[in-house]
Write a protein that holds these residues in place. Sequence first.
Motif, mmCIF file in Angstrom:
data_model
loop_
_atom_site.group_PDB
_atom_site.id
_atom_site.type_symbol
_atom_site.label_atom_id
_atom_site.label_comp_id
_atom_site.label_asym_id
_atom_site.label_seq_id
_atom_site.Cartn_x
_atom_site.Cartn_y
_atom_site.Cartn_z
ATOM 1 N N LEU B 64 0.834 -1.206 0.000
ATOM 2 C CA LEU B 64 0.000 0.000 0.000
ATOM 3 C C LEU B 64 0.868 1.255 0.000
ATOM 4 O O LEU B 64 1.862 1.342 0.718
ATOM 5 C CB LEU B 64 -0.887 -0.013 1.261
ATOM 6 N N ALA B 65 0.479 2.218 -0.829
ATOM 7 C CA ALA B 65 1.169 3.510 -0.869
ATOM 8 C C ALA B 65 0.246 4.576 -0.279
ATOM 9 O O ALA B 65 -0.900 4.288 0.047
ATOM 10 C CB ALA B 65 1.515 3.869 -2.310
ATOM 11 N N GLU B 66 0.777 5.821 -0.184
ATOM 12 C CA GLU B 66 -0.006 6.973 0.292
ATOM 13 C C GLU B 66 -0.214 6.962 1.799
ATOM 14 O O GLU B 66 -0.968 6.150 2.365
ATOM 15 C CB GLU B 66 -1.380 7.042 -0.393
ATOM 16 N N ILE B 68 -1.903 8.735 3.880
ATOM 17 C CA ILE B 68 -3.261 8.829 4.419
ATOM 18 C C ILE B 68 -3.909 7.437 4.410
ATOM 19 O O ILE B 68 -4.508 7.009 5.394
ATOM 20 C CB ILE B 68 -4.123 9.827 3.613
ATOM 21 N N ALA B 69 -3.752 6.732 3.287
ATOM 22 C CA ALA B 69 -4.325 5.383 3.182
ATOM 23 C C ALA B 69 -3.679 4.450 4.205
ATOM 24 O O ALA B 69 -4.365 3.627 4.826
ATOM 25 C CB ALA B 69 -4.124 4.839 1.769
ATOM 26 N N LEU B 72 -5.003 5.225 7.759
ATOM 27 C CA LEU B 72 -6.364 4.709 7.932
ATOM 28 C C LEU B 72 -6.360 3.182 8.028
ATOM 29 O O LEU B 72 -7.110 2.597 8.808
ATOM 30 C CB LEU B 72 -7.258 5.182 6.770
ATOM 31 N N TYR B 73 -5.505 2.538 7.250
ATOM 32 C CA TYR B 73 -5.386 1.073 7.273
ATOM 33 C C TYR B 73 -4.913 0.606 8.648
ATOM 34 O O TYR B 73 -5.487 -0.315 9.240
ATOM 35 C CB TYR B 73 -4.397 0.644 6.186
ATOM 36 N N LYS B 77 -6.982 -1.692 11.173
ATOM 37 C CA LYS B 77 -6.475 -3.049 11.436
ATOM 38 C C LYS B 77 -6.135 -3.248 12.906
ATOM 39 O O LYS B 77 -6.406 -4.299 13.468
ATOM 40 C CB LYS B 77 -5.253 -3.336 10.569
ATOM 41 N N TYR B 85 -9.438 8.550 14.749
ATOM 42 C CA TYR B 85 -10.297 8.651 13.568
ATOM 43 C C TYR B 85 -11.711 8.358 14.054
ATOM 44 O O TYR B 85 -12.213 7.252 13.915
ATOM 45 C CB TYR B 85 -9.842 7.637 12.502
ATOM 46 N N ALA B 87 -15.441 7.627 15.211
ATOM 47 C CA ALA B 87 -16.557 6.978 14.531
ATOM 48 C C ALA B 87 -17.705 7.966 14.335
ATOM 49 O O ALA B 87 -18.509 7.815 13.421
ATOM 50 C CB ALA B 87 -17.030 5.774 15.332
ATOM 51 N N ARG B 92 -15.586 12.708 12.327
ATOM 52 C CA ARG B 92 -14.829 12.024 11.282
ATOM 53 C C ARG B 92 -14.749 12.904 10.033
ATOM 54 O O ARG B 92 -13.700 12.984 9.383
ATOM 55 C CB ARG B 92 -15.458 10.678 10.949
ATOM 56 N N ALA B 93 -15.866 13.570 9.738
ATOM 57 C CA ALA B 93 -15.896 14.441 8.566
ATOM 58 C C ALA B 93 -14.867 15.560 8.710
ATOM 59 O O ALA B 93 -14.192 15.932 7.742
ATOM 60 C CB ALA B 93 -17.291 15.025 8.376
ATOM 61 N N ASN B 96 -11.511 14.064 7.941
ATOM 62 C CA ASN B 96 -11.409 13.824 6.489
ATOM 63 C C ASN B 96 -11.225 15.123 5.723
ATOM 64 O O ASN B 96 -10.476 15.190 4.748
ATOM 65 C CB ASN B 96 -12.663 13.118 5.974
ATOM 66 N N GLU B 97 -11.922 16.154 6.176
ATOM 67 C CA GLU B 97 -11.845 17.452 5.520
ATOM 68 C C GLU B 97 -10.407 17.963 5.555
ATOM 69 O O GLU B 97 -9.853 18.395 4.546
ATOM 70 C CB GLU B 97 -12.769 18.433 6.243
ATOM 71 N N SER B 100 -7.978 15.870 3.392
ATOM 72 C CA SER B 100 -8.140 16.124 1.963
ATOM 73 C C SER B 100 -7.527 17.479 1.589
ATOM 74 O O SER B 100 -6.738 17.581 0.653
ATOM 75 C CB SER B 100 -9.619 16.096 1.599
#
Lengths: 242, 190
Positions: B64-66, B68-69, B72-73, B77, B85, B87, B92-93, B96-97, B100
Amino acid sequence: MELYLDMHSPPCRLVFLFAKAVGIPFEFKHVELSAGQHYSEEFGKISMIRKVPVMKDGSFILTESIAILKYMVQKYSSSVADHWYPADLQQRARVNEYLSWQHMNIRAHASKVFLLRAVFPVIMGSEVPKEKMDAAVEDLNQSLNLLEEKFLENKQFIVGDKISLADIVALIEVMQPLGTGLNVFEGRPKLSAWRERVKKELGEKLFDEAHEVIMKVGSLPEKMQNNSQLEMLRPKFQKLFR
Amino acid sequence: MALELYLDLYSQPCRSVYIFAKKNNIPFDLRRLSLLDGEQYGEEFGKINMIRKAPALRDGDFCLAESIAILLYLAEKFQTPDFWYPADLQQRARVNEYLSWQHMAIRMHGSKMFWLRLLIPKVLGVEVPQDKLDAALEDLNGSLKLIEEKFLQDRPFIAGDHISLADLVAIVEVMQPVGSGLDVFEGDPS
């Protein structure tokens, strides 16, 4: 729910398309970027970042299309199918990976090509220097290569067999320069085939409706030229062309 | 096989992943990557991350790259505490805002300052025109201002009372120009 949108903007189109495709009700609030409406006092009260899209759900205001998409998925989780943003750890990671990567790659380069072709001459009063244009197109091509080779590979969609948020975000950005006469799909059969699959999943009529404005972008320069806000907008655009 | 993280700690996205994993006691094998030495272009690394950037994660067969990803992973996990992060829909928004927005704002501007003040003159030995430096500083200040006025406001952290991934990602980016001698915190108590 209110969505503040200008359909020239890819992040606006993708929020519009997703909400419509999965049946999320919203009120469309038009913001005309070429008229500088995002710099109005009124819009400033909605979002001080002065960009679109913006979502207003009751008193909750949210910017950033990716955040808005995820908000919609979470809020309407009982009616939005899993494949859009899979619960599976690895599949979700693949969607997140694309959504993160695209900002500085496809999004940045496709937008730059679009702005150079559609807006530069009006703002700068001259044609785009060839090296600038060539460099921007080359960057876009590199991004498209990675989209095909790393993100799509031989799969039907970015995550696998089913469409997800990643595919909508990707395709809408790729569509951006099309209306300026640059056919990014030429010589890319894999990308074209994927485009057709995504359009089919979203609904061709809906997809075309969302892209109506951007495909008629030839009239944008004239519209801007005649706009009283042009002088105010000029320096803001000039920064983008640096 | 343990989880592997391919990191170069000069890189902001690598630092956020490193700090998050360490803070949450997530076991991993650190695979150091030297970007300045071009190690990301090696054949081995190309198999892990075709985009040839750091950070990258390898968890068994899964690459996995990135950042942010990856963050979150890892959060999902290893079921890290909720505040990282949340719920809650709106909290959460907010996270995420920020995650991004930052790509094309503070990340871009902080990196640019690092390149213009440090890497280009000191490592490549090329002089940087003053107007370019001034423009980059203006952009960076613009981003910092938005972080204060829009993302933080009068809250202790971006999402509210608790630290989250947003703050972690923000702080490593804001620290980047500091390394090149630009004190971004000067005159800015918040």
